[in-house]
Scaffold this motif. Sequence first.
Motif: not given
Length: 268
Positions: A162-168, A214-220, A224-232, A239-244
């Motif tokens: 789902d998040i892969s589809h939304k990020v593209g 940390l999710t924006t760092i390519d594990p290989y 770090r992703d310049e667009q802060r994906e997939p966190l953005a 997003k909820q009150d206590d985080g993403i």
Amino acid sequence: MLRLSALYRFPLKSGKGESLLQARLDKLGLVGDRRWMLVDQASGRFLTQRADPKMSQLSALWNASGGLTLNARGFEALDVAVPEVDTDLRGVTIWRDTLRVPDAGDVAADWLSRFIEKPVRLVHVPLERARTTEAGYGRDDDKVAFADGYPLLLIGQASLDDISHKVGRPLDMLRFRPNLVIEGSEAFAEDGWKRIRIGDVEFRLVKSCSRCILTTIDPYTGIRDEQREPLATLMTYRKQDDGIMFGQNLVNDGSGVLEVGMPVTILE
């Protein structure tokens, strides 16, 4: 049918992960998972890819003797033995927890300090010195090694899709560093689960996992992703009150063996 589609172990906190076909469980989650940690030599504070992305390029794999094998480009491999439980204890800090755990010695510290390019120490946590999980979630006797808060993390494959589809673009599951991946459910179905069984082991899902940079760092590559994906993108709908939130923290009740392909039963 729900099934366990992948197993991952991260022997060193914030080091490279390894894909497994089978894994044993003990009181602290997957045997060998996040039992080792790097700390600043002076302060004893833990290090992660959040501040040191180079750690994504550090291979620190659990070996058959229970120790750690270190490897990195340009470095000769080094086997590190598990230190004695009550020998060479070092005070360390991980988030709000402070504890004393065995230091792995000067040879490992020198190897890792050269790789990280600053003075660090390698420490190990035995069951006898493990932390308790966050108060208010789980049970009083739930234990965790050096994972952020809980012994295990679960993500549904459909949630990643789902998040892969939304990020593209396709995103690798290792960005999110789960231990267990479940296939066959709808996206984010795991948010509503309370108890599951895999093989002979039951698990309690105790808290959603709040995600960070940390999710924006390519594990290989460690880049770090310049667009802060997939966190953005996650921020726009998770997003909820206590985080993403992405993924579920869980605790295993009892020991046993997990194998990729095992059926998963939702108990509650």
